[in-house]
Design a protein around this motif. Structure first.
Motif, PDB file in Angstrom:
ATOM      1  N   PRO A  63       0.824  -1.208   0.000  1.00 35.74           N
ATOM      2  CA  PRO A  63       0.000   0.000   0.000  1.00 35.74           C
ATOM      3  C   PRO A  63       0.861   1.262   0.000  1.00 35.74           C
ATOM      4  CG  PRO A  63      -0.767  -1.558   1.650  1.00 35.74           C
ATOM      5  CD  PRO A  63       0.516  -2.102   1.132  1.00 35.74           C
ATOM      6  N   LYS A  64       0.409   2.287  -0.702  1.00 35.96           N
ATOM      7  CA  LYS A  64       1.181   3.525  -0.815  1.00 35.96           C
ATOM      8  C   LYS A  64       0.447   4.664  -0.109  1.00 35.96           C
ATOM      9  CE  LYS A  64       4.187   2.998  -4.700  1.00 35.96           C
ATOM     10  NZ  LYS A  64       3.831   1.731  -5.333  1.00 35.96           N
ATOM     11  N   THR A  65       1.216   5.660   0.312  1.00 40.54           N
ATOM     12  CA  THR A  65       0.597   6.892   0.792  1.00 40.54           C
ATOM     13  C   THR A  65      -0.038   7.574  -0.412  1.00 40.54           C
ATOM     14  OG1 THR A  65       2.517   7.053   2.182  1.00 40.54           O
ATOM     15  CG2 THR A  65       1.009   8.945   2.174  1.00 40.54           C
ATOM     16  N   GLU A  67      -1.476  10.182  -3.013  1.00 37.37           N
ATOM     17  CA  GLU A  67      -1.421  11.555  -3.515  1.00 37.37           C
ATOM     18  C   GLU A  67      -2.869  12.047  -3.665  1.00 37.37           C
ATOM     19  OE1 GLU A  67       1.486  13.083  -4.989  1.00 37.37           O
ATOM     20  OE2 GLU A  67       2.716  11.421  -4.223  1.00 37.37           O
ATOM     21  N   VAL A  68      -3.016  13.353  -3.680  1.00 39.47           N
ATOM     22  CA  VAL A  68      -4.347  13.905  -3.932  1.00 39.47           C
ATOM     23  C   VAL A  68      -4.529  14.075  -5.439  1.00 39.47           C
ATOM     24  CG1 VAL A  68      -5.881  15.871  -3.599  1.00 39.47           C
ATOM     25  CG2 VAL A  68      -4.453  15.053  -1.716  1.00 39.47           C
ATOM     26  N   SER A  69      -5.661  13.609  -5.929  1.00 35.42           N
ATOM     27  CA  SER A  69      -5.934  13.693  -7.364  1.00 35.42           C
ATOM     28  C   SER A  69      -7.434  13.883  -7.539  1.00 35.42           C
ATOM     29  CB  SER A  69      -5.485  12.394  -8.030  1.00 35.42           C
ATOM     30  OG  SER A  69      -5.964  12.345  -9.352  1.00 35.42           O
ATOM     31  N   ASP A  70      -7.860  14.201  -8.769  1.00 36.43           N
ATOM     32  CA  ASP A  70      -9.305  14.323  -8.976  1.00 36.43           C
ATOM     33  C   ASP A  70      -9.945  12.970  -9.244  1.00 36.43           C
ATOM     34  OD1 ASP A  70      -8.143  13.943 -11.399  1.00 36.43           O
ATOM     35  OD2 ASP A  70      -9.200  15.574 -12.425  1.00 36.43           O
ATOM     36  N   LYS A  71      -9.127  11.907  -9.256  1.00 37.89           N
ATOM     37  CA  LYS A  71      -9.708  10.575  -9.462  1.00 37.89           C
ATOM     38  C   LYS A  71      -8.942   9.551  -8.644  1.00 37.89           C
ATOM     39  CE  LYS A  71      -7.021  10.696 -13.642  1.00 37.89           C
ATOM     40  NZ  LYS A  71      -7.129  11.322 -14.938  1.00 37.89           N
ATOM     41  N   ILE A  72      -9.510   8.367  -8.546  1.00 35.21           N
ATOM     42  CA  ILE A  72      -8.799   7.278  -7.883  1.00 35.21           C
ATOM     43  C   ILE A  72      -7.878   6.653  -8.923  1.00 35.21           C
ATOM     44  CG2 ILE A  72      -9.030   5.036  -6.759  1.00 35.21           C
ATOM     45  CD1 ILE A  72     -11.831   5.941  -5.817  1.00 35.21           C
ATOM     46  N   GLU A  73      -6.591   6.669  -8.635  1.00 39.10           N
ATOM     47  CA  GLU A  73      -5.641   6.129  -9.597  1.00 39.10           C
ATOM     48  C   GLU A  73      -5.050   4.839  -9.055  1.00 39.10           C
ATOM     49  OE1 GLU A  73      -2.824   9.196 -10.753  1.00 39.10           O
ATOM     50  OE2 GLU A  73      -4.409  10.696 -10.614  1.00 39.10           O
ATOM     51  N   ILE A  74      -5.220   3.783  -9.819  1.00 38.44           N
ATOM     52  CA  ILE A  74      -4.681   2.482  -9.418  1.00 38.44           C
ATOM     53  C   ILE A  74      -3.625   2.084 -10.448  1.00 38.44           C
ATOM     54  CG2 ILE A  74      -5.223   0.070  -8.926  1.00 38.44           C
ATOM     55  CD1 ILE A  74      -8.098   0.898  -8.355  1.00 38.44           C
ATOM     56  N   VAL A  75      -2.385   1.969  -9.989  1.00 35.64           N
ATOM     57  CA  VAL A  75      -1.307   1.620 -10.908  1.00 35.64           C
ATOM     58  C   VAL A  75      -0.821   0.217 -10.570  1.00 35.64           C
ATOM     59  CG1 VAL A  75       0.997   2.220 -11.741  1.00 35.64           C
ATOM     60  CG2 VAL A  75      -0.646   4.034 -11.183  1.00 35.64           C
ATOM     61  N   ALA A  81      -3.327   7.316  -5.812  1.00 36.44           N
ATOM     62  CA  ALA A  81      -3.866   8.658  -5.644  1.00 36.44           C
ATOM     63  C   ALA A  81      -5.383   8.583  -5.549  1.00 36.44           C
ATOM     64  CB  ALA A  81      -3.476   9.543  -6.827  1.00 36.44           C
ATOM     65  N   ALA A  82      -5.971   9.592  -4.900  1.00 41.74           N
ATOM     66  CA  ALA A  82      -7.425   9.621  -4.759  1.00 41.74           C
ATOM     67  C   ALA A  82      -7.858  11.036  -4.425  1.00 41.74           C
ATOM     68  CB  ALA A  82      -7.862   8.663  -3.668  1.00 41.74           C
ATOM     69  N   PRO A  83      -9.124  11.349  -4.677  1.00 45.90           N
ATOM     70  CA  PRO A  83      -9.622  12.660  -4.269  1.00 45.90           C
ATOM     71  C   PRO A  83      -9.541  12.810  -2.745  1.00 45.90           C
ATOM     72  CG  PRO A  83     -11.135  11.607  -5.794  1.00 45.90           C
ATOM     73  CD  PRO A  83     -10.132  10.578  -5.416  1.00 45.90           C
ATOM     74  N   ILE A 116      -8.831  -3.756  -2.163  1.00 50.90           N
ATOM     75  CA  ILE A 116      -8.963  -2.298  -2.104  1.00 50.90           C
ATOM     76  C   ILE A 116     -10.423  -2.010  -1.801  1.00 50.90           C
ATOM     77  CG2 ILE A 116      -8.833  -0.170  -3.448  1.00 50.90           C
ATOM     78  CD1 ILE A 116      -6.798  -1.771  -5.291  1.00 50.90           C
ATOM     79  N   LYS A 117     -10.656  -1.466  -0.630  1.00 51.67           N
ATOM     80  CA  LYS A 117     -12.041  -1.216  -0.247  1.00 51.67           C
ATOM     81  C   LYS A 117     -12.339   0.270  -0.420  1.00 51.67           C
ATOM     82  CE  LYS A 117     -14.998  -1.437   3.838  1.00 51.67           C
ATOM     83  NZ  LYS A 117     -14.939  -1.810   5.258  1.00 51.67           N
ATOM     84  N   ILE A 118     -13.394   0.567  -1.149  1.00 51.43           N
ATOM     85  CA  ILE A 118     -13.757   1.961  -1.390  1.00 51.43           C
ATOM     86  C   ILE A 118     -15.167   2.180  -0.855  1.00 51.43           C
ATOM     87  CG2 ILE A 118     -14.107   3.752  -3.151  1.00 51.43           C
ATOM     88  CD1 ILE A 118     -12.256   2.125  -4.996  1.00 51.43           C
ATOM     89  N   GLU A 119     -15.317   3.146   0.024  1.00 51.29           N
ATOM     90  CA  GLU A 119     -16.650   3.489   0.525  1.00 51.29           C
ATOM     91  C   GLU A 119     -17.063   4.820  -0.087  1.00 51.29           C
ATOM     92  OE1 GLU A 119     -16.370   1.338   4.905  1.00 51.29           O
ATOM     93  OE2 GLU A 119     -16.474   3.515   4.789  1.00 51.29           O
ATOM     94  N   LEU A 120     -18.102   4.757  -0.908  1.00 53.69           N
ATOM     95  CA  LEU A 120     -18.548   5.977  -1.584  1.00 53.69           C
ATOM     96  C   LEU A 120     -19.471   6.749  -0.657  1.00 53.69           C
ATOM     97  CD1 LEU A 120     -19.334   4.413  -5.058  1.00 53.69           C
ATOM     98  CD2 LEU A 120     -17.341   5.815  -4.462  1.00 53.69           C
ATOM     99  N   ASP A 121     -19.154   8.002  -0.501  1.00 53.85           N
ATOM    100  CA  ASP A 121     -19.917   8.863   0.398  1.00 53.85           C
ATOM    101  C   ASP A 121     -20.990   9.614  -0.368  1.00 53.85           C
ATOM    102  OD1 ASP A 121     -19.478   8.913   3.063  1.00 53.85           O
ATOM    103  OD2 ASP A 121     -17.629  10.096   2.920  1.00 53.85           O
ATOM    104  N   GLY A 122     -22.216   9.513   0.064  1.00 55.97           N
ATOM    105  CA  GLY A 122     -23.266  10.373  -0.487  1.00 55.97           C
ATOM    106  C   GLY A 122     -23.434  10.246  -1.985  1.00 55.97           C
ATOM    107  N   ASP A 123     -23.829  11.352  -2.604  1.00 59.51           N
ATOM    108  CA  ASP A 123     -24.092  11.347  -4.045  1.00 59.51           C
ATOM    109  C   ASP A 123     -22.819  11.634  -4.840  1.00 59.51           C
ATOM    110  OD1 ASP A 123     -26.738  10.930  -3.359  1.00 59.51           O
ATOM    111  OD2 ASP A 123     -27.251  13.047  -3.425  1.00 59.51           O
TER     112      ASP A 123
END
Ligand SMILES: Nc1ncnc2c1ncn2[C@@H]1O[C@H](COP(=O)(O)OP(=O)(O)O)[C@@H](O)[C@H]1O
Ligand SMILES: [Mg+2]
Lengths: 392, 251
Positions: A63-65, A67-75, A81-83, A116-123
């Motif tokens: 797992p990596k620390t 980065e902030v990005s406008d999308k979830i980036e999986i390499v 990276a993630a918002p 990789i678990k992603i919990e989507l918040d709201g709309d």
């Protein structure tokens, strides 16, 4: 690692080969379904042995620390990276379907003790971008996706790769779509030039009154199969749409099982397939209505256009029904572009190539236009054109 | 004829195994309106399809000379780019192809062929507006799929719209008036008359003289059993109305 080594092995051997101690149930399921081969029902139209039987490099998934990005980036299977504020965790999958039809679903889980678990918040509306950078490698990862009750979230999935070759990607989702919510997933994947092959094995759980909207746009000339199992609870609804536009010697498509588990669940599945070159499209789709699923409505349809006489569509819509109180329909058609329509366009000075493109896109348009986000819609259209012009 | 734009010489053509055109001769004078009249099944639509290179038609013999060159071997799109236009008797519906996108693609193909700049969507829409008004077409008709769900009249207006945009030199109108009410007929005729500039040539195909009250012909040709059997001035129309095609003797 060569996955073909898992062929005809007993549970103990599989456990040893995969280092999968304390995961007996999964090993059991995998062994009982068996490593896919030409003879497996679900893989019979896909050259599965060709992609399994290779000595692949493997990777360490650390797992990596983020980065902030406008999308979830999986390499290469690792989130980089993630918002801001996006809830992403690395953890063991808690709910694995013990009745999935696909052995690769279990192999995926066995290879990926951490998911990789992603919990989507709201709309939310979020893009997931998958990038592959390694040649001759087996890249495997799994994503677990949760959304929130009463909320309406959208995920756009896109795939890019560097100039790699001979890689195999095994990935897939376990989606948990909460009660009274909507989750829309739009996948766009254009694959060309044998960079990588993919087997994607998914499970989608649709809770009471929830909506799953699953749209896939699969373009290009490479080998890929998506295997999808959807389970619908009471008043749950799935709207699945699959666009295939294939060329070269691609073998690609969808193998799916939509299971109506509870009453008043509804499903709509539409496949549109455009096949050029020597491509083979796959739509092997079962709708199962269980005893407990009275008042189900199920609708399934596959339409194909063959642009070349060597192209072939394996279309197999199937219904498996255990009750009487339901409405169900299914059908499949295969044809060519309409010469009258082609001529009409040409008679206005539009070239044969352009006229064909217009008609091919027109056929695909009902699915493309369902993608409401104009940027994503443009992306699909231009990927479409890129594949089209490359081919003509 | 001194100023011939198209010359059809001894044209023989078949559809399937059936020969339809049986040695047809016709000369079109530039800038004039030629009407072709004849009974149903005479081969009028077949002739129009042969002129634009339709795949149904196999030319067995004879020639079509357009601006001094034979076009029999030319692809349909090339003939269109060179200025030949057919308004179809039955325009096809193409669901999923946006009408405006289609019209702009056609116009830009033509502009490119002529070495002109292509128009972007905004410039194109500006161009379109005046045509739409004149044809009495609602602007939503160009945002819909091409001809999909259009009424008979709307389809014909859309054909005329294409003609106005593409500004062809030889305009073939196959039964343009069939299925039109009076308003549509007026609008369509106005569009056609607007294109008359003394240079463009019209071939108005009809089995019914009504349209000729709106578009005045210079010549009447009678087509029967795959041949042009008579050519005369506009006075022939009333004679045909009175006595029918059977009274016409091959010249
Ligand atoms: N696609 C076709 N296949 C077979 N026969 C055809 C086709 N189109 C027209 N024909 C035949 O060709 C003859 C001439 O038709 P057409 O040119 O449409 O006549 P017109 O337009 O003068 O009424 C008719 O006998 C008609 O049945
Ligand atoms: Mg006709």
């Amino acid at each position: 690692m060569n996955l073909i080594d898992l062929k005809h092995k007993n549970p103990q051997e599989v456990t040893d080969l995969l280092g999968a101690k304390e995961r007996e149930m999964l090993v059991e399921r995998f062994v009982s379904l068996g490593l896919p081969s030409k003879k497996s029902e679900e893989y019979r139209y896909f050259d599965v042995e060709k992609v399994l039987d290779k000595a692949y490099e493997t990777l360490n998934y650390v797992p990596k620390t983020l980065e902030v990005s406008d999308k979830i980036e999986i390499v290469d299977g690792v989130v980089v990276a993630a918002p801001q504020g996006m809830r992403i965790y690395n953890e063991a999958c808690q709910q694995i379907d013990m009745d999935h039809f696909d052995p690769m679903y279990y192999l995926g889980h066995l290879l990926c003790p951490q998911t990789i678990k992603i919990e989507l918040d709201g709309d939310t509306e979020v893009e997931i971008e998958h990038t592959y950078t390694q040649s001759d490698t087996l890249i495997h990862y799994r994503i677990v996706l949760y959304n929130q009750a009463n909320r309406h979230a959208t995920v756009y999935e896109n795939f890019i790769c560097e100039d790699i070759e001979n890689t195999l990607v095994l990935y897939g989702y376990d989606m948990h779509i909460a009660q009274d919510s909507t989750l829309r997933v739009v996948k766009m994947q254009s694959m060309q030039d044998n960079h990588y092959a993919m087997i994607a094995s998914h499970k989608v759980n649709v809770a009471k009154n929830a909506n799953a909207i699953l749209k896939s746009f699969d373009l290009g000339g490479d080998q890929a199969l998506q295997l999808l199992k959807v389970e619908l609870l009471e008043h749950a609804h799935v709207d699945a749409g699959h666009l295939l536009y294939l060329n070269a010697d691609s073998k690609r498509g969808t193998v799916s099982q939509i299971v109506h588990v509870s009453e008043h669940s509804t499903s709509k599945q539409e496949a549109k397939n455009i096949l050029d070159g020597e491509a083979r499209g796959i739509f092997d789709a079962l709708i199962r209505v269980e005893h407990s699923a009275k008042y189900t409505k199920a609708e399934q349809n596959s339409k194909s256009i063959l642009l070349h006489d060597k192209a072939y569509m394996a279309s197999k819509p199937q219904l498996e029904i255990y009750i009487d109180e339901l409405e169900a329909s299914h059908g499949a058609t295969t044809g060519q572009l309409d010469p009258k329509q082609l001529f009409y366009l040409q008679s206005r000075g539009i070239s044969y190539v352009e006229a064909r493109k217009m008609l091919v896109i027109a056929f695909a348009n009902t699915l493309i236009e369902e993608v409401k986000d104009t940027r994503q819609q443009e992306r699909i259209k231009s990927a479409f054109e890129a594949v089209f012009y490359k081919n003509t | 004829m001194s100023n011939t734009v198209m010359k059809i010489e001894n044209l023989q053509a078949k559809i399937g195994d059936k020969q339809i055109l049986k040695g047809l001769n016709l000369e079109l004078e530039a800038g004039k309106v030629h009407a072709i009249m004849g009974p149903n099944g005479a081969g009028k639509s077949t002739l129009s399809k042969a002129l634009v290179g339709h795949y149904d038609i196999e030319v067995l013999g004879g020639d079509i000379i357009y601006k001094g060159k034979s076009i029999v071997e030319m692809e349909a799109e090339e003939r269109a780019l060179e200025g030949i236009f057919l308004s179809f008797q039955h325009p096809v519906e193409i669901p999923g192809v946006n009408n405006a996108y289609f019209l702009r693609t056609a116009l830009n193909a033509k502009r490119k062929h002529e070495g002109k700049e292509e128009l972007n969507a905004a410039e194109f829409l500006r161009e379109m507006k005046k045509h739409l008004e004149m044809l009495g077409m609602k602007s939503d008709m160009i945002s819909r799929s091409l001809n999909e769900g259009f009424s008979g009249g709307e389809k014909k207006r859309n054909e005329i719209l294409q003609m106005l945009i593409l500004e062809p030199e030889v305009i073939i109108l196959d039964e343009i008036d069939s299925g039109l009410d009076i308003d549509a007929l007026r609008a369509v005729s106005e569009g056609i008359n607007k294109m008359k500039d003394g240079k463009r040539t019209f071939l108005v195909i009809t089995h019914y003289s009504r349209i000729l009250d709106y578009i005045e012909p210079d010549y009447i040709h009678v087509l029967k059993d795959g041949k042009v059997i008579k050519t005369a001035g506009p006075e022939l129309v009333s004679q045909l109305e009175e006595h029918g095609y059977d009274a016409i003797e091959e010249e």
